[in-house]
Motif scaffolding. Structure first.
Motif, PDB file in Angstrom:
ATOM      1  N   ALA A 206       0.817  -1.209   0.000  1.00 30.83           N
ATOM      2  CA  ALA A 206       0.000   0.000   0.000  1.00 30.83           C
ATOM      3  C   ALA A 206       0.854   1.264   0.000  1.00 30.83           C
ATOM      4  O   ALA A 206       0.490   2.273  -0.616  1.00 30.83           O
ATOM      5  CB  ALA A 206      -0.929  -0.003   1.206  1.00 30.83           C
ATOM      6  N   ARG A 210       0.443   3.500  -5.012  1.00 26.86           N
ATOM      7  CA  ARG A 210      -0.069   4.674  -5.712  1.00 26.86           C
ATOM      8  C   ARG A 210       0.907   5.148  -6.796  1.00 26.86           C
ATOM      9  O   ARG A 210       0.499   5.585  -7.870  1.00 26.86           O
ATOM     10  CB  ARG A 210      -0.356   5.795  -4.713  1.00 26.86           C
ATOM     11  CG  ARG A 210      -1.024   7.001  -5.345  1.00 26.86           C
ATOM     12  CD  ARG A 210      -1.381   8.070  -4.321  1.00 26.86           C
ATOM     13  NE  ARG A 210      -1.974   9.218  -4.981  1.00 26.86           N
ATOM     14  CZ  ARG A 210      -3.235   9.324  -5.343  1.00 26.86           C
ATOM     15  NH1 ARG A 210      -4.069   8.323  -5.066  1.00 26.86           N
ATOM     16  NH2 ARG A 210      -3.680  10.402  -5.958  1.00 26.86           N
ATOM     17  N   LEU A 213       0.443   2.731  -9.847  1.00 32.79           N
ATOM     18  CA  LEU A 213      -0.857   2.668 -10.505  1.00 32.79           C
ATOM     19  C   LEU A 213      -1.052   3.838 -11.458  1.00 32.79           C
ATOM     20  O   LEU A 213      -0.654   4.975 -11.178  1.00 32.79           O
ATOM     21  CB  LEU A 213      -1.978   2.671  -9.465  1.00 32.79           C
ATOM     22  CG  LEU A 213      -2.161   1.402  -8.636  1.00 32.79           C
ATOM     23  CD1 LEU A 213      -3.147   1.651  -7.506  1.00 32.79           C
ATOM     24  CD2 LEU A 213      -2.629   0.237  -9.505  1.00 32.79           C
ATOM     25  N   ARG A 218      -6.462   0.003 -10.381  1.00 32.86           N
ATOM     26  CA  ARG A 218      -6.990  -0.728  -9.211  1.00 32.86           C
ATOM     27  C   ARG A 218      -5.935  -1.625  -8.595  1.00 32.86           C
ATOM     28  O   ARG A 218      -5.136  -2.245  -9.293  1.00 32.86           O
ATOM     29  CB  ARG A 218      -8.153  -1.610  -9.610  1.00 32.86           C
ATOM     30  CG  ARG A 218      -9.535  -1.093  -9.915  1.00 32.86           C
ATOM     31  CD  ARG A 218      -9.858   0.318  -9.797  1.00 32.86           C
ATOM     32  NE  ARG A 218     -11.305   0.543  -9.860  1.00 32.86           N
ATOM     33  CZ  ARG A 218     -11.958   0.847 -10.973  1.00 32.86           C
ATOM     34  NH1 ARG A 218     -11.322   0.948 -12.122  1.00 32.86           N
ATOM     35  NH2 ARG A 218     -13.268   1.062 -10.941  1.00 32.86           N
ATOM     36  N   VAL A 235      -4.913   0.694   3.299  1.00 34.22           N
ATOM     37  CA  VAL A 235      -4.771   1.238   1.948  1.00 34.22           C
ATOM     38  C   VAL A 235      -5.332   2.655   1.841  1.00 34.22           C
ATOM     39  O   VAL A 235      -4.775   3.493   1.118  1.00 34.22           O
ATOM     40  CB  VAL A 235      -5.385   0.304   0.889  1.00 34.22           C
ATOM     41  CG1 VAL A 235      -4.678  -1.042   0.874  1.00 34.22           C
ATOM     42  CG2 VAL A 235      -6.866   0.120   1.093  1.00 34.22           C
ATOM     43  N   THR A 236      -6.404   2.943   2.553  1.00 32.63           N
ATOM     44  CA  THR A 236      -6.956   4.299   2.477  1.00 32.63           C
ATOM     45  C   THR A 236      -6.004   5.310   3.099  1.00 32.63           C
ATOM     46  O   THR A 236      -5.975   6.477   2.677  1.00 32.63           O
ATOM     47  CB  THR A 236      -8.329   4.387   3.167  1.00 32.63           C
ATOM     48  OG1 THR A 236      -8.234   3.919   4.523  1.00 32.63           O
ATOM     49  CG2 THR A 236      -9.357   3.544   2.426  1.00 32.63           C
ATOM     50  N   HIS A 238      -3.063   5.505   2.522  1.00 29.35           N
ATOM     51  CA  HIS A 238      -2.113   5.859   1.466  1.00 29.35           C
ATOM     52  C   HIS A 238      -2.833   6.417   0.231  1.00 29.35           C
ATOM     53  O   HIS A 238      -2.309   6.347  -0.886  1.00 29.35           O
ATOM     54  CB  HIS A 238      -1.273   4.647   1.100  1.00 29.35           C
ATOM     55  CG  HIS A 238      -0.323   4.244   2.189  1.00 29.35           C
ATOM     56  ND1 HIS A 238       0.860   4.895   2.437  1.00 29.35           N
ATOM     57  CD2 HIS A 238      -0.411   3.252   3.122  1.00 29.35           C
ATOM     58  CE1 HIS A 238       1.475   4.337   3.467  1.00 29.35           C
ATOM     59  NE2 HIS A 238       0.728   3.340   3.893  1.00 29.35           N
ATOM     60  N   LEU A 240      -5.755   5.542  -1.233  1.00 31.75           N
ATOM     61  CA  LEU A 240      -6.403   4.592  -2.137  1.00 31.75           C
ATOM     62  C   LEU A 240      -7.748   4.160  -1.544  1.00 31.75           C
ATOM     63  O   LEU A 240      -7.818   3.199  -0.778  1.00 31.75           O
ATOM     64  CB  LEU A 240      -5.505   3.372  -2.354  1.00 31.75           C
ATOM     65  CG  LEU A 240      -4.143   3.623  -3.007  1.00 31.75           C
ATOM     66  CD1 LEU A 240      -3.281   2.379  -2.928  1.00 31.75           C
ATOM     67  CD2 LEU A 240      -4.316   4.065  -4.460  1.00 31.75           C
ATOM     68  N   ALA A 242     -11.059   2.286  -0.849  1.00 30.76           N
ATOM     69  CA  ALA A 242     -11.217   0.847  -1.086  1.00 30.76           C
ATOM     70  C   ALA A 242     -12.609   0.360  -0.709  1.00 30.76           C
ATOM     71  O   ALA A 242     -13.309   0.959   0.112  1.00 30.76           O
ATOM     72  CB  ALA A 242     -10.171   0.075  -0.284  1.00 30.76           C
ATOM     73  N   ALA A 257      -8.982  -1.450  -4.212  1.00 30.16           N
ATOM     74  CA  ALA A 257      -8.687  -0.042  -3.977  1.00 30.16           C
ATOM     75  C   ALA A 257      -8.442   0.639  -5.323  1.00 30.16           C
ATOM     76  O   ALA A 257      -8.016   0.008  -6.297  1.00 30.16           O
ATOM     77  CB  ALA A 257      -7.465   0.104  -3.081  1.00 30.16           C
ATOM     78  N   ARG A 258      -8.673   1.945  -5.351  1.00 23.36           N
ATOM     79  CA  ARG A 258      -8.575   2.673  -6.615  1.00 23.36           C
ATOM     80  C   ARG A 258      -7.747   3.944  -6.441  1.00 23.36           C
ATOM     81  O   ARG A 258      -7.909   4.676  -5.466  1.00 23.36           O
ATOM     82  CB  ARG A 258      -9.971   3.048  -7.110  1.00 23.36           C
ATOM     83  CG  ARG A 258     -10.007   3.780  -8.444  1.00 23.36           C
ATOM     84  CD  ARG A 258     -11.451   4.083  -8.823  1.00 23.36           C
ATOM     85  NE  ARG A 258     -11.546   4.668 -10.157  1.00 23.36           N
ATOM     86  CZ  ARG A 258     -11.432   5.950 -10.426  1.00 23.36           C
ATOM     87  NH1 ARG A 258     -11.175   6.811  -9.427  1.00 23.36           N
ATOM     88  NH2 ARG A 258     -11.544   6.391 -11.664  1.00 23.36           N
ATOM     89  N   ARG A 259      -6.859   4.167  -7.405  1.00 25.37           N
ATOM     90  CA  ARG A 259      -6.169   5.452  -7.445  1.00 25.37           C
ATOM     91  C   ARG A 259      -7.038   6.467  -8.177  1.00 25.37           C
ATOM     92  O   ARG A 259      -7.487   6.217  -9.298  1.00 25.37           O
ATOM     93  CB  ARG A 259      -4.830   5.336  -8.168  1.00 25.37           C
ATOM     94  CG  ARG A 259      -4.140   6.708  -8.256  1.00 25.37           C
ATOM     95  CD  ARG A 259      -2.912   6.717  -9.115  1.00 25.37           C
ATOM     96  NE  ARG A 259      -2.535   8.097  -9.396  1.00 25.37           N
ATOM     97  CZ  ARG A 259      -1.545   8.473 -10.205  1.00 25.37           C
ATOM     98  NH1 ARG A 259      -0.815   7.561 -10.812  1.00 25.37           N
ATOM     99  NH2 ARG A 259      -1.288   9.752 -10.405  1.00 25.37           N
TER     100      ARG A 259
END
Length: 260
Positions: A206, A210, A213, A218, A235-236, A238, A240, A242, A257-259
């Motif tokens: 994590a 970022r 990506l 994802r 992850v959030t 950092h 991202l 989720a 998770a998504r950038r």
């Protein structure tokens, strides 16, 4: 064997006596894989001694593919088909995909087969896993790299990865001893042990994901139901956002998770 469909009852009996729960199914697989009675006998002995079936026959069925599995390499789990199914659904044609902690390279192989014109890279820190993954991935047009997480990847992938699959180890260290003997004794500890709370490797992924990506890319990670909330927080933190997806049939829990 001359007729793989006819399995001697003695094979089933030997496997059942060794504690194999699915003795009939395993007997069919061993019988079909053996070149003759002597090899079949040797394979039964190896299985009865506790060696994972996939290590004995040298392959596993995963998401419709036959994947080669070498001794000492992490065996792809059926529940991980849920993870790779989500990854395939998110990958557009031509997507850049990465399979971190790839083991046999099963996830990378599926992406190559299922996503038209995908650029797929896989990596693992274990040399044995890398050798095995190359046989599953390279003939399909992918690349396999040896090294620690992102450090193994070509620098040119930074900021370009559309789908990042990271099947990181997530068993808490104190619970590794509770795993079935097949895993504890025949699979690499590094593929199982996720540290004190099972999230150590996820934290490392994590922290750097970022930067690798692409915008909108994802990150998909398998975890456990009881770890899901803490994994989302990891992850959030950092950047991202989720969500957690679940498949009750396979007891599978996947974080996506998504950038932005």
């Amino acid at each position: 064997m001359s007729d793989p469909s006819v399995v001697p009852s003695s094979v089933v009996s030997r496997l059942r006596a060794a504690g194999c729960v699915f003795a009939e199914e395993e007997a069919r697989l061993l019988h079909a894989a053996a070149a003759g009675p002597a090899q079949l006998d040797a394979m039964i002995e190896r299985r009865a001694s506790g060696l994972p079936l996939e290590h004995v026959v040298g392959r596993a069925e995963f998401a419709g593919l036959r994947v080669e599995v070498d001794p000492g390499v992490f065996v792809p789990r059926r529940r991980t088909e849920f993870l790779i199914g989500r990854a395939v659904a998110l990958a557009r044609p031509g997507a850049v995909c990465v399979d971190l902690c790839c083991g046999t390279g099963a996830a990378a192989a599926v992406l190559l087969d299922a996503v038209p014109s995908a650029e797929v890279h896989a990596s693992d820190i274990d040399p044995a896993a890398v050798r095995c993954a190359r046989r599953n991935v390279v003939p399909r047009g992918g690349a396999v790299h040896e090294g620690d997480l992102f450090a193994a990847l070509p620098d040119g992938l930074r900021g370009r990865v559309d789908v990042l699959v990271a099947n990181v180890p997530y068993v808490p260290s104190a619970e590794v001893a509770l795993l079935p003997a097949e895993a504890r004794e025949h699979e690499p500890l590094a593929a199982l042990d996720g540290g004190a709370d099972g999230l150590d490797v996820l934290r490392r992924v994590a922290a750097d994901a970022r930067g690798w990506l692409a915008p909108g890319g994802r990150l998909l990670v398998e975890t456990s139901e009881r770890q899901a909330e803490r994994a989302v927080a990891v992850v959030t933190a950092h950047g991202l956002p989720a969500e957690v997806l679940r498949d009750p049939e396979w007891y599978a829990t996947v974080l996506v998770a998504r950038r932005g």
